[in-house]
Scaffold this motif. Structure first.
Motif, short mmCIF file in Angstrom:
data_model
loop_
_atom_site.label_atom_id
_atom_site.label_comp_id
_atom_site.label_asym_id
_atom_site.label_seq_id
_atom_site.Cartn_x
_atom_site.Cartn_y
_atom_site.Cartn_z
N VAL A 337 18.31 45.62 -12.95
CA VAL A 337 17.20 46.19 -13.72
C VAL A 337 15.94 46.38 -12.88
CG1 VAL A 337 18.06 45.21 -15.87
CG2 VAL A 337 16.42 43.90 -14.51
N VAL A 338 15.88 45.73 -11.71
CA VAL A 338 14.69 45.82 -10.87
C VAL A 338 14.77 47.04 -9.96
CG1 VAL A 338 13.38 44.69 -9.02
CG2 VAL A 338 14.25 43.35 -10.94
N ARG A 339 15.93 47.27 -9.38
CA ARG A 339 16.07 48.40 -8.47
C ARG A 339 15.80 49.70 -9.22
NH1 ARG A 339 21.04 47.91 -7.44
NH2 ARG A 339 21.82 49.74 -8.58
N GLY A 340 14.95 50.52 -8.61
CA GLY A 340 14.62 51.76 -9.29
C GLY A 340 13.49 52.50 -8.62
N ASP A 341 12.94 53.44 -9.33
CA ASP A 341 11.90 54.31 -8.80
C ASP A 341 10.53 53.77 -9.14
OD1 ASP A 341 10.59 56.38 -7.64
OD2 ASP A 341 10.89 57.79 -9.30
N TRP A 342 10.11 52.75 -8.41
CA TRP A 342 8.73 52.29 -8.51
C TRP A 342 8.14 52.22 -7.11
CZ3 TRP A 342 8.10 46.98 -6.83
CH2 TRP A 342 9.28 46.24 -6.73
N GLU A 343 6.84 52.48 -6.99
CA GLU A 343 6.23 52.81 -5.71
C GLU A 343 6.44 51.74 -4.64
OE1 GLU A 343 1.81 53.75 -3.79
OE2 GLU A 343 2.04 53.45 -5.95
N ARG A 344 6.30 50.49 -4.99
CA ARG A 344 6.34 49.45 -3.97
C ARG A 344 7.74 48.87 -3.75
NH1 ARG A 344 1.92 44.99 -4.52
NH2 ARG A 344 2.82 44.70 -6.59
N TYR A 345 8.75 49.53 -4.28
CA TYR A 345 10.11 49.01 -4.12
C TYR A 345 10.52 48.94 -2.65
CZ TYR A 345 15.15 48.46 -4.61
OH TYR A 345 16.44 48.00 -4.52
N GLN A 346 10.11 49.92 -1.85
CA GLN A 346 10.45 49.89 -0.43
C GLN A 346 9.76 48.73 0.27
OE1 GLN A 346 12.76 51.86 1.13
NE2 GLN A 346 12.44 50.37 2.78
N TYR A 347 8.53 48.40 -0.14
CA TYR A 347 7.87 47.22 0.42
C TYR A 347 8.65 45.96 0.05
CZ TYR A 347 3.87 50.34 1.09
OH TYR A 347 3.05 51.37 1.47
N TYR A 348 9.14 45.92 -1.17
CA TYR A 348 9.96 44.76 -1.59
C TYR A 348 11.18 44.62 -0.69
CZ TYR A 348 13.45 42.14 -4.18
OH TYR A 348 14.43 41.24 -4.53
N LEU A 349 11.85 45.73 -0.41
CA LEU A 349 13.04 45.67 0.45
C LEU A 349 12.68 45.20 1.86
CD1 LEU A 349 14.89 48.97 -0.56
CD2 LEU A 349 15.36 46.63 -1.34
N ASN A 350 11.56 45.68 2.39
CA ASN A 350 11.14 45.26 3.73
C ASN A 350 10.84 43.76 3.76
OD1 ASN A 350 11.35 47.95 4.47
ND2 ASN A 350 9.15 48.35 4.26
N PHE A 351 10.12 43.28 2.75
CA PHE A 351 9.80 41.86 2.71
C PHE A 351 11.06 41.01 2.48
CE2 PHE A 351 5.31 43.02 1.00
CZ PHE A 351 4.97 43.44 2.27
N MET A 352 12.01 41.55 1.74
CA MET A 352 13.27 40.83 1.51
C MET A 352 14.03 40.66 2.82
SD MET A 352 15.43 39.26 -0.38
CE MET A 352 14.90 39.56 -2.08
N GLU A 353 14.10 41.71 3.63
CA GLU A 353 14.76 41.61 4.92
C GLU A 353 14.06 40.56 5.80
OE1 GLU A 353 17.46 42.90 6.05
OE2 GLU A 353 17.92 44.13 4.30
#
Length: 416
Positions: A337-353
């Motif tokens: 439910v979190v993955r999707g089209d929200w602006e900072r999602y790519q930042y979330y992925l970078n911080f997750m890595e």
């Protein structure tokens, strides 16, 4: 430990080297010849007993002071009360709120850097307030765009201008209805702004600084009252990058301080450090404000499983539904439910890595704390380097040398 009316109790407002400045409580009874107004603070050391048990004293700690010397304004900290909250970077105890200050221009507001600061602030568990300074350097359209953008992130920032002393957040909501403000309102606002603090008329930015404030019909209250309403009666940590106006803002809130300020570097495009240590300042209407040294990129030490909780957008999505897997990392799992089209999602992925790499580095070492040392790079990322072997290059003590000689002599005597 319970409070006793006979104890000399206060709050640590500054720490430098092995000395602590303690602001005494107003209700405390002190020497009959010294009033609290004359001796509000004492310069203290830490009792050796506290050092032996490893009790650290931090800014914001509630402490007991023994053996006060009212002549030299000295004392010794003998006890430290329990902490409600505790932060390591910056080292502040018992804080209630983080006031994150950024600038809209000079230096330009970078969404990636702002997100990193916000995630770091959210990870502390404290209330987070966002304050954007230098709003007089951008157009009203840009202000409205940033307001809408940050609202989508889950934040309602305060828009202020330290140079003009005005806050314009409340008027932004009515900006579309104020586009036909008459020239009379412009003249009225111009009288309220110190012209010496604004760019010269031959600078093209004037058209994007003074007149937008007119269109926004700025809040009539002075800036100190505008910001103080958000942080009164609390211990608030003010933090953010260098050069965004933190010290200037504190000077507006507490004019008597006159903190040193510095201009933004024209060559590097970022601020110069002026604050060297953490210190608490008392606000006129109550509460304490912690000024902290500025830094460009805070280090993220979040657990991968907790990272989503530090994004309001992700929290909102998780509140409305749940993922298929309980340990979902919100990256490639199905029915997330979190993955999707929200602006900072790519930042979330970078911080997750980044968080996963850090966690793996800790797990791959049998004793990461003893065999590795952590280094923080200029961009905020972290890497681990091996430490030197413990005591490998340390010379043996004289006592050990004497014992070795005695053992050798004893062996020689036994042979005879």
């Amino acid at each position: 430990m319970s409070l006793n009316s006979s104890l000399l109790v206060g709050t640590v407002v500054a720490v430098q080297a092995n000395f602590y400045r303690v602001r005494l409580d107003p209700a405390v009874g002190i020497h009959e010849h010294i009033s609290l107004v004359d001796a509000p603070t004492l310069l203290c050391t830490r009792r050796t007993r506290l050092k032996k048990i490893g009790q650290q004293v931090m800014v914001g700690d509630r402490v007991v002071v023994d053996e006060p010397d009212w002549t030299d304004r000295r004392g010794a900290i003998s006890e430290v009360f329990g902490r409600r909250t505790e932060l390591n970077r910056p080292p502040v105890a018992n804080a209630d709120r983080i006031l994150l200050v950024f600038a809209l221009a000079e230096p330009d507001l970078d969404p990636a850097s702002l997100t990193r600061f916000l995630v770091k602030a959210e990870s502390t568990g404290l209330e987070v307030s966002l304050c954007l300074n230098k709003c007089d350097l951008v157009t009203p359209q840009e202000l409205e765009q940033w307001r809408d953008r940050l609202s989508g992130w889950g934040y309602e920032p305060m828009f202020i201008s330290v140079r003009s002393g005005l806050g314009v957040q409340e008027a932004l909501a009515n900006f579309k209805n104020k586009s036909s403000v008459k020239k009379v309102a412009f003249n009225h606002l111009w009288d309220k702004i110190d012209g010496s603090m604004l760019p010269s008329e031959d600078n093209s930015i004037v058209a994007n600084s003074v007149y937008p404030l007119d269109l926004l019909n700025s809040v009539q209250n002075p800036l100190p009252n505008f910001v103080d309403g958000h942080i009164s009666d609390q211990i608030t940590i003010i933090c953010g990058p260098s050069g965004v106006g933190k010290s200037s803002l504190i000077n507006q809130l507490i004019p008597a301080l006159k903190l040193r300020v510095n201009a933004v570097s024209g060559k590097l495009g970022r601020g110069r450090h002026t604050t060297r240590h953490v210190e608490l300042f008392e606000l006129p209407d109550g509460g304490l404000l912690a000024d902290t040294p500025g830094f460009n990129q805070p280090a993220l030490e979040s657990d991968p499983s907790e990272l989503a909780e530090y994004f309001p957008e992700a929290r909102q999505r998780l509140a409305l539904g749940s993922c298929q897997f309980s340990d979902c990392s919100h990256r490639e799992e199905p029915n997330c439910v979190v993955r999707g089209d929200w602006e900072r999602y790519q930042y979330y992925l970078n911080f997750m890595e980044e968080a996963i790499v850090r966690q793996q580095a800790l797990q791959n070492s049998s004793s990461a704390e003893s065999s590795l040392k952590q280094q923080t790079k200029s961009d905020g990322t972290q890497q681990y380097e091996p430490k030197l072997l413990t005591k490998k290059y340390r010379r043996s003590s004289r006592r050990l040398q004497h014992q070795s000689l005695q053992d050798m002599c004893q062996e020689d005597l036994e042979e005879f």
